[in-house]
Design a protein around this motif. Structure first.
Motif, mmCIF file in Angstrom:
data_model
loop_
_atom_site.group_PDB
_atom_site.id
_atom_site.type_symbol
_atom_site.label_atom_id
_atom_site.label_comp_id
_atom_site.label_asym_id
_atom_site.label_seq_id
_atom_site.Cartn_x
_atom_site.Cartn_y
_atom_site.Cartn_z
ATOM 1 N N LYS A 1 50.640 51.699 40.747
ATOM 2 C CA LYS A 1 50.063 52.937 41.278
ATOM 3 C C LYS A 1 48.562 52.898 41.011
ATOM 4 O O LYS A 1 48.126 52.664 39.883
ATOM 5 N N GLN A 2 47.753 53.148 42.070
ATOM 6 C CA GLN A 2 46.304 52.986 41.931
ATOM 7 C C GLN A 2 45.554 53.735 43.027
ATOM 8 O O GLN A 2 46.131 54.130 44.035
ATOM 9 N N THR A 3 44.265 53.897 42.787
ATOM 10 C CA THR A 3 43.309 54.343 43.792
ATOM 11 C C THR A 3 42.197 53.310 43.803
ATOM 12 O O THR A 3 41.658 52.972 42.746
ATOM 13 N N ALA A 4 41.860 52.797 44.986
ATOM 14 C CA ALA A 4 40.843 51.749 45.104
ATOM 15 C C ALA A 4 39.622 52.287 45.834
ATOM 16 O O ALA A 4 39.745 52.914 46.886
ATOM 17 N N TYR A 5 38.452 52.042 45.261
ATOM 18 C CA TYR A 5 37.172 52.433 45.852
ATOM 19 C C TYR A 5 36.397 51.161 46.160
ATOM 20 O O TYR A 5 36.220 50.325 45.278
ATOM 21 N N ASP A 6 35.938 51.012 47.399
ATOM 22 C CA ASP A 6 35.207 49.813 47.821
ATOM 23 C C ASP A 6 33.850 50.190 48.400
ATOM 24 O O ASP A 6 33.723 51.204 49.082
ATOM 25 N N ALA A 7 32.865 49.337 48.156
ATOM 26 C CA ALA A 7 31.558 49.414 48.817
ATOM 27 C C ALA A 7 31.123 47.976 49.049
ATOM 28 O O ALA A 7 31.152 47.164 48.116
ATOM 29 N N GLY A 8 30.775 47.656 50.296
ATOM 30 C CA GLY A 8 30.447 46.263 50.564
ATOM 31 C C GLY A 8 29.553 46.056 51.758
ATOM 32 O O GLY A 8 29.346 46.945 52.584
ATOM 33 N N ALA B 1 32.891 38.240 57.422
ATOM 34 C CA ALA B 1 32.820 37.888 56.006
ATOM 35 C C ALA B 1 32.153 39.044 55.280
ATOM 36 O O ALA B 1 31.286 39.721 55.842
ATOM 37 N N GLY B 2 32.567 39.279 54.048
ATOM 38 C CA GLY B 2 31.989 40.382 53.304
ATOM 39 C C GLY B 2 31.968 40.119 51.817
ATOM 40 O O GLY B 2 32.708 39.286 51.303
ATOM 41 N N ILE B 3 31.103 40.843 51.157
ATOM 42 C CA ILE B 3 31.028 40.813 49.700
ATOM 43 C C ILE B 3 30.742 42.241 49.248
ATOM 44 O O ILE B 3 30.005 42.974 49.913
ATOM 45 N N GLY B 4 31.363 42.642 48.149
ATOM 46 C CA GLY B 4 31.171 44.009 47.707
ATOM 47 C C GLY B 4 31.672 44.234 46.298
ATOM 48 O O GLY B 4 32.008 43.297 45.570
ATOM 49 N N PHE B 5 31.722 45.502 45.940
ATOM 50 C CA PHE B 5 32.194 45.914 44.620
ATOM 51 C C PHE B 5 33.415 46.803 44.799
ATOM 52 O O PHE B 5 33.439 47.669 45.671
ATOM 53 N N ARG B 6 34.420 46.571 43.970
ATOM 54 C CA ARG B 6 35.656 47.351 44.033
ATOM 55 C C ARG B 6 35.973 47.911 42.649
ATOM 56 O O ARG B 6 35.943 47.196 41.658
ATOM 57 N N HIS B 7 36.281 49.195 42.624
ATOM 58 C CA HIS B 7 36.793 49.840 41.412
ATOM 59 C C HIS B 7 38.228 50.254 41.704
ATOM 60 O O HIS B 7 38.484 50.992 42.653
ATOM 61 N N ILE B 8 39.161 49.750 40.919
ATOM 62 C CA ILE B 8 40.565 50.125 41.054
ATOM 63 C C ILE B 8 40.932 50.969 39.851
ATOM 64 O O ILE B 8 40.912 50.492 38.719
ATOM 65 N N LYS B 9 41.217 52.234 40.102
ATOM 66 C CA LYS B 9 41.650 53.144 39.040
ATOM 67 C C LYS B 9 43.164 53.082 38.978
ATOM 68 O O LYS B 9 43.858 53.502 39.894
ATOM 69 N N SER B 10 43.652 52.516 37.907
ATOM 70 C CA SER B 10 45.086 52.317 37.740
ATOM 71 C C SER B 10 45.746 53.588 37.222
ATOM 72 O O SER B 10 45.238 54.233 36.309
#
Length: 157
Positions: A111-118, A129-138
């Motif tokens: 169970k999680q919420t994922a936040y992406d910016a890329g 193609a992409g590169i970014g930062f991901r925060h996964i709140k578990s």
């Protein structure tokens, strides 16, 4: 008010409103003995010349190794986001900045919420193609939050 803000941000409504389908694979670096792999699909709509909205579904697998035992967590995330074309050529080449959020649905083991910016680059041959930062709140006991860089490869139609 929101529509007025979008209108002033983009300058005008899109003359070439287009739908896009994007299919890709993301991989993030290992943190806390967990490596997230994501299969994703998104549908986006150009609401203005340089602004689009998207809906996405992600299949996430979190590979981990604990006490010489290898296993995985799985999740299905549903979400959405906003993107901005800040460099676009006539032959469908573009460079985009995109932010999105996804929440676990269904009977997932992670169970999680994922936040992406890329930052994403699309070429004339439909490759992305992409590169970014991901925060996964578990939201899972025993699984820590995950922060890290991700790399994405896929196709846009």
């Amino acid at each position: 008010m929101f529509v007025f803000f979008i209108y002033t941000l983009t300058g005008c409504y899109s003359q070439n409103s287009r739908w896009h389908l994007e299919i890709g694979e993301n991989v993030s670096f290992t943190q806390h003995h967990l490596t997230p792999l994501t299969n994703n699909m998104s549908i986006s709509y150009d609401v203005a010349n340089n602004l689009y909205i998207l809906a996405k579904v992600d299949g996430v697998i979190g590979l981990y190794k604990e006490n010489e035992h290898r296993s995985f967590y799985d999740a299905c995330n549903l979400g959405g986001g906003l993107g901005c074309h800040f460099w676009k050529l006539k032959n469908d080449c573009s460079m985009d900045f995109r932010v999105s959020i996804g929440q676990t649905i269904g009977n997932s083991t992670w169970k999680q919420t994922a936040y992406d910016a890329g930052l994403y680059v699309g070429g004339p041959k439909k490759a992305v193609a992409g590169i970014g930062f991901r925060h996964i709140k578990s939201h899972q006991c025993g699984v820590e939050n995950h922060n890290g860089v991700f790399v994405m490869l896929g196709f846009r139609f």
